[in-house]
Scaffold this active site. Sequence first.
Site, mmCIF file in Angstrom:
data_model
loop_
_atom_site.group_PDB
_atom_site.id
_atom_site.type_symbol
_atom_site.label_atom_id
_atom_site.label_comp_id
_atom_site.label_asym_id
_atom_site.label_seq_id
_atom_site.Cartn_x
_atom_site.Cartn_y
_atom_site.Cartn_z
ATOM 1 N N LYS A 1 0.843 -1.193 0.000
ATOM 2 C CA LYS A 1 0.000 0.000 0.000
ATOM 3 C C LYS A 1 0.879 1.244 0.000
ATOM 4 C CE LYS A 1 -3.937 -1.833 2.621
ATOM 5 N NZ LYS A 1 -4.987 -1.734 1.590
ATOM 6 N N ARG B 1 -10.077 -11.660 1.777
ATOM 7 C CA ARG B 1 -10.911 -12.714 1.184
ATOM 8 C C ARG B 1 -10.215 -14.063 1.227
ATOM 9 N NH1 ARG B 1 -11.266 -9.348 -4.248
ATOM 10 N NH2 ARG B 1 -11.094 -7.688 -2.688
HETATM 11 N N1 BES Z 1 -8.192 -3.887 4.212
HETATM 12 C C1 BES Z 1 -8.314 -3.492 2.880
HETATM 13 C C2 BES Z 1 -9.631 -2.781 2.589
HETATM 14 C C3 BES Z 1 -9.718 -1.341 3.012
HETATM 15 C C4 BES Z 1 -9.105 -0.346 2.274
HETATM 16 C C5 BES Z 1 -10.468 -0.991 4.103
HETATM 17 C C6 BES Z 1 -9.224 0.979 2.659
HETATM 18 C C7 BES Z 1 -10.600 0.336 4.479
HETATM 19 C C8 BES Z 1 -9.968 1.322 3.758
HETATM 20 C C9 BES Z 1 -8.250 -4.719 1.963
HETATM 21 O O1 BES Z 1 -7.444 -5.736 2.398
HETATM 22 C C10 BES Z 1 -7.676 -4.247 0.672
HETATM 23 O O2 BES Z 1 -6.546 -3.854 0.662
HETATM 24 N N2 BES Z 1 -8.469 -4.305 -0.385
HETATM 25 C C11 BES Z 1 -8.060 -3.845 -1.654
HETATM 26 C C12 BES Z 1 -8.620 -4.793 -2.680
HETATM 27 C C13 BES Z 1 -8.100 -4.560 -4.072
HETATM 28 C C14 BES Z 1 -6.645 -4.892 -4.148
HETATM 29 C C15 BES Z 1 -8.906 -5.417 -5.018
HETATM 30 C C16 BES Z 1 -8.612 -2.432 -1.850
HETATM 31 O O3 BES Z 1 -9.744 -2.171 -1.448
HETATM 32 O O4 BES Z 1 -7.890 -1.599 -2.372
HETATM 33 MG MG MG Z 2 -5.434 -5.492 1.741
#
Ligand code: BES
Ligand code: MG
Length: 504
Positions: free
Chosen positions: A283, A357
């Site tokens: 991230k 997931r």
């Molecule tokens: N934990 C995050 C989701 C999230 C992101 C929650 C921002 C709250 C705020 C999850 O694990 C994630 O990183 N999801 C990705 C999925 C994508 C790579 C398909 C996302 O939402 O960017």
């Molecule tokens: Mg994630």
Amino acid sequence: MDISIQFNVTTASEQEIIVVGAFQKKTTKGKKEEKSAITSTWPKEYQITYKELNTGHHFDGSAGQSYSFDFDGQRILAIGLGEKSKLNDEGLRKAIANMLKSQHKTVSSIGINLDTMLVKGGLERTAYLVTESLVLTNYLCHDYKTAPNPIKLEGVTLETKTKKSAGKKAEAAVDSAIKVADSVNLCRDLVNAPPNELHSESYAKRIEADVKKNLKRVKVKILGKPELKKEKMGMFLSVNSASNYQPRLVHLTYTPAKKTKNTKHIAFVGKGLTFDSGGYSLKPSKSMVNMKFDMGGSATVYAAFRAAVLLELPVQISCFLGMTDNAVNNQATYPDSIVTARNGKTVEILNTDAEGRLVLGDVLSYASDLKPNAIIDAATLTGACLVALGTEVCGLMGNDEKLKDKLEKAAKATDEYIWQLPIIQEWRDDMKSPIADLQNIGKSGFGGTAKAAAFLENFVGEGISWAHLDIAGCGDSQSHLPYCPSKGGSGIMVRTLVEYLKSV
Ligand code: BES
Ligand code: MG
Ligand code: ZN
């Protein structure tokens, strides 16, 4: 803060301040509409004093207004509740929350005159809502500050002229509200705990200790890495591969005292990512901050489970918490890896940041083995949920209309926001990999929240009702709610889940 209810109360009370509610009445004089506060529900002496003072102030019982005056050396605080016919549960929660916030740093004891603020449902419901709001609002996460807790308030008494013999239900309502709201506050504490303190190993210990200390009729089983390997949880293990900590799958079972063949069995599953760095699909720094809250789903389902056990609800409940962090080191899972899930499906991991997931999929498969009447999972699963539903609304998806209806009703009854998103065939297809059975992200970036649900659906056992709550938005920082912290864990959806369990 100590909360108790006192019956047979007339005027005399030992509290530093007494709170009375005032509804608003509108009268028309000629063409002019006049608003004024209804004080007829107050003790006579207060009414007289108020009338004598009733010059030069603008208190008219509007929602949000307040007015204080002295009576016999005591301070009376009148809070406006608006028109009686319009006061609903949430209005009362908010009025109490705003009142408390204006007082709890300066006052050590408060008496609240319940008879002056009755909502539909009478004294019992009013006592429940007032207590719930007090406990939720008084929460302040100051565990990590060296300065002393700024809250001075020690006790609140809920006062009514009702006789004790007629007040049994109201007394029980106070007790129940404390059990639920305390559990919401525990959820908030867990979410607020920093990742250097709360990691999979310490998190599992903390849950186990809480169960041992506070809950009855609950069995605890904790699976570690060797057990997850035995269970062939290839997806879960791939997320844990770069972690400094062992993965944990906490499995709790509550069996109600009176179990019959008609007793329903509900399973909760929660995402417990104690930190989500994204892994190799790292991230950006700004998006990584606050990813300690990525265990919010597990804290939510645990808190609801805990409240249900304290309330001794007549439902069998299994609770599964999948705990790890998503880190990067030379053992981390490479994007392009293909792993085999517990249920035998192969999954191409195209983005290691779509890790929730992977953990949930294996845990859903594990929970399905018990063949519960329903499985409900909660997770901070997708950033897309914030785009779709904002920070206020929880995303709801699933494979069973009746189950989703029940969750919607439960959310309505507790004044929490929930909204359904569809899982359509096109999105199921989008999650298929050209080379493995599934891939962990969609081919286009759109519809991410429900595509994640379409992925999860593959791991729910045949014929099992399942619902998925995406709390990525509502899991923290509910600045629009006076009884929620504006920063940090919210505990939103705990009350909905408890309400759902009551309706099972
Ligand atoms: N934990 C995050 C989701 C999230 C992101 C929650 C921002 C709250 C705020 C999850 O694990 C994630 O990183 N999801 C990705 C999925 C994508 C790579 C398909 C996302 O939402 O960017
Ligand atoms: Mg994630
Ligand atoms: Zn995550």
